[in-house]
Design an enzyme around this catalytic site. Structure first.
Site, PDB file in Angstrom:
ATOM      1  CG  ASN A   6     106.148 -39.984 -35.101  1.00  0.00           C
ATOM      2  OD1 ASN A   6     106.637 -39.873 -33.985  1.00  0.00           O
ATOM      3  ND2 ASN A   6     104.994 -39.449 -35.430  1.00  0.00           N
ATOM      4  CG  HIS A   9     106.656 -44.053 -30.532  1.00  0.00           C
ATOM      5  ND1 HIS A   9     105.408 -44.180 -29.995  1.00  0.00           N
ATOM      6  CD2 HIS A   9     106.480 -43.919 -31.868  1.00  0.00           C
ATOM      7  CE1 HIS A   9     104.507 -44.146 -30.964  1.00  0.00           C
ATOM      8  NE2 HIS A   9     105.141 -43.992 -32.109  1.00  0.00           N
ATOM      9  CG  HIS A  42     101.486 -35.299 -32.788  1.00  0.00           C
ATOM     10  ND1 HIS A  42     100.481 -36.221 -32.923  1.00  0.00           N
ATOM     11  CD2 HIS A  42     100.863 -34.114 -32.557  1.00  0.00           C
ATOM     12  CE1 HIS A  42      99.306 -35.620 -32.796  1.00  0.00           C
ATOM     13  NE2 HIS A  42      99.512 -34.343 -32.556  1.00  0.00           N
ATOM     14  NE  ARG A  44      98.500 -36.354 -28.184  1.00  0.00           N
ATOM     15  CZ  ARG A  44      97.623 -37.012 -28.959  1.00  0.00           C
ATOM     16  NH1 ARG A  44      98.029 -37.713 -29.984  1.00  0.00           N
ATOM     17  NH2 ARG A  44      96.342 -36.990 -28.680  1.00  0.00           N
ATOM     18  NE  ARG A  48      99.092 -37.942 -24.958  1.00  0.00           N
ATOM     19  CZ  ARG A  48      98.099 -38.611 -25.559  1.00  0.00           C
ATOM     20  NH1 ARG A  48      98.351 -39.744 -26.177  1.00  0.00           N
ATOM     21  NH2 ARG A  48      96.880 -38.170 -25.529  1.00  0.00           N
ATOM     22  CD  GLU A  69     102.458 -36.906 -36.994  1.00  0.00           C
ATOM     23  OE1 GLU A  69     101.996 -37.129 -35.863  1.00  0.00           O
ATOM     24  OE2 GLU A  69     102.865 -37.787 -37.727  1.00  0.00           O
ATOM     25  CB  THR A 100      96.468 -39.355 -34.867  1.00  0.00           C
ATOM     26  OG1 THR A 100      97.607 -38.701 -34.334  1.00  0.00           O
ATOM     27  CG2 THR A 100      95.570 -38.354 -35.554  1.00  0.00           C
ATOM     28  CD  GLU A 150     100.911 -38.808 -42.910  1.00  0.00           C
ATOM     29  OE1 GLU A 150     101.538 -37.738 -42.752  1.00  0.00           O
ATOM     30  OE2 GLU A 150     101.004 -39.775 -42.144  1.00  0.00           O
ATOM     31  CG  HIS A 190      97.931 -43.947 -37.723  1.00  0.00           C
ATOM     32  ND1 HIS A 190      97.437 -44.994 -36.989  1.00  0.00           N
ATOM     33  CD2 HIS A 190      98.077 -42.918 -36.848  1.00  0.00           C
ATOM     34  CE1 HIS A 190      97.272 -44.617 -35.741  1.00  0.00           C
ATOM     35  NE2 HIS A 190      97.658 -43.364 -35.623  1.00  0.00           N
TER      36      HIS A 190
HETATM   37  N1  PXP Z   1     101.300 -40.060 -39.654  1.00  0.00           N
HETATM   38  C1  PXP Z   1     100.528 -39.341 -38.789  1.00  0.00           C
HETATM   39  C2  PXP Z   1      99.833 -38.124 -39.305  1.00  0.00           C
HETATM   40  C3  PXP Z   1     100.424 -39.699 -37.432  1.00  0.00           C
HETATM   41  O1  PXP Z   1      99.652 -38.985 -36.599  1.00  0.00           O
HETATM   42  C4  PXP Z   1     101.156 -40.819 -36.974  1.00  0.00           C
HETATM   43  C5  PXP Z   1     101.115 -41.183 -35.517  1.00  0.00           C
HETATM   44  O2  PXP Z   1     101.796 -40.218 -34.792  1.00  0.00           O
HETATM   45  C6  PXP Z   1     101.952 -41.520 -37.894  1.00  0.00           C
HETATM   46  C7  PXP Z   1     101.978 -41.136 -39.235  1.00  0.00           C
HETATM   47  C8  PXP Z   1     102.779 -42.703 -37.497  1.00  0.00           C
HETATM   48  O3  PXP Z   1     101.962 -43.726 -37.017  1.00  0.00           O
HETATM   49  P1  PXP Z   1     102.637 -45.028 -36.361  1.00  0.00           P
HETATM   50  O4  PXP Z   1     103.352 -44.562 -35.118  1.00  0.00           O
HETATM   51  O5  PXP Z   1     101.464 -45.902 -36.084  1.00  0.00           O
HETATM   52  O6  PXP Z   1     103.587 -45.572 -37.373  1.00  0.00           O
END
Ligand code: PXP
Length: 244
Positions: A6, A9, A42, A44, A48, A69, A100, A150, A190
């Protein structure tokens, strides 16, 4: 086992100054070179971090698989249908949250989700539902006919006491088994990091882990390429451990 990285960040950091860098598309290229099987972002509702143009650019740049996402807000659904990711992961979204929190209530939202899933399928977009590892949620997802679920690993990742940790891991194992037996493909994610990823990677029914924060945090010290490679190694070790 596949790793989806992901890149939100990176966009969060860029948005601090509203400039052009660091660029999540460049991050995606590094992740793919380091062995990521997919790139996750994602979009959003409050935009953001990831912007619509980021998704459009990722769509052109990503060579593996682009997983978007998103919530089921109409504006975001329209954007997804226009931007054409390979798959969408439907997540609950609250504006005040930092990330999330909790899975999508597939049972309660079934009537809203059903037509959406059909629309995505018509656009050849695979739909995944981000759900808590609970029997009722897995059943609701299977009844809706999605291809992928997921499983939310946040409670597992947040469990401090040994008993809670065991209980959450058992819930993930049960949900993964049930989902697979219902014909669903299973991903999880997550809150996973280099320390806690092993036991989840060891669950044979889970084919993909989606991880963001811990990889980006590690990248501050060792670089993104190395951070992705280290996560792949940690996942492989977890998987091997399960077979031994
Ligand atoms: N999977 C989903 C559906 C998420 O919403 C997130 C957070 O954006 C992640 C995975 C990744 O989570 P983390 O950043 O805590 O590894």
């Amino acid at each position: 086992m596949r790793l989806g990285v992901n890149v939100d960040h990176v966009a969060t950091l860029r948005q601090q100054r509203r400039g052009a860098w660091p660029d999540p598309v460049e991050a995606a290229r590094v992740c793919e070179r380091a062995g990521a099987s997919s790139i996750v972002c994602h979009l959003r509702e409050d935009r953001r971090h990831i912007q619509d143009r980021d998704v459009a650019r990722l769509r052109r740049a990503v060579r593996t698989h682009l997983n978007l996402e998103m919530s089921i807000a109409p504006d975001v659904v329209r954007a997804a249908l226009r931007l054409r990711p390979d798959s969408v992961t439907l997540v609950p979204e609250r504006r005040q949250e930092l990330t999330t929190e909790g899975g999508l209530d597939a049972r309660r939202l079934a009537r809203r989700l059903r037509p959406l899933i059909v629309r995505f399928r018509r656009h050849r977009i695979v739909t995944s539902l981000f759900i808590d590892p609970a029997a009722a949620q897995v059943k609701a997802a299977a009844d809706l006919g999605v291809e992928v679920v997921e499983l939310h690993t946040g409670r597992y990742a947040g469990a401090r006491a040994v008993r809670a940790h065991r209980r959450e891991l058992a819930a993930l194992r049960r949900a993964a088994r049930q989902a697979r037996a219902s014909g669903l493909r299973v991903a999880a994610g997550h809150g996973l990091d280099y320390q806690n990823v092993g036991p989840v990677a060891a669950i044979g029914e889970i084919e993909e882990l989606n991880i963001g924060f811990s990889i980006m945090a590690r990248a501050l010290w060792v670089g993104l390429d190395q951070a992705v490679r280290e996560m792949r190694s940690a996942m492989r070790r977890g998987r091997r451990h399960a077979r031994a």
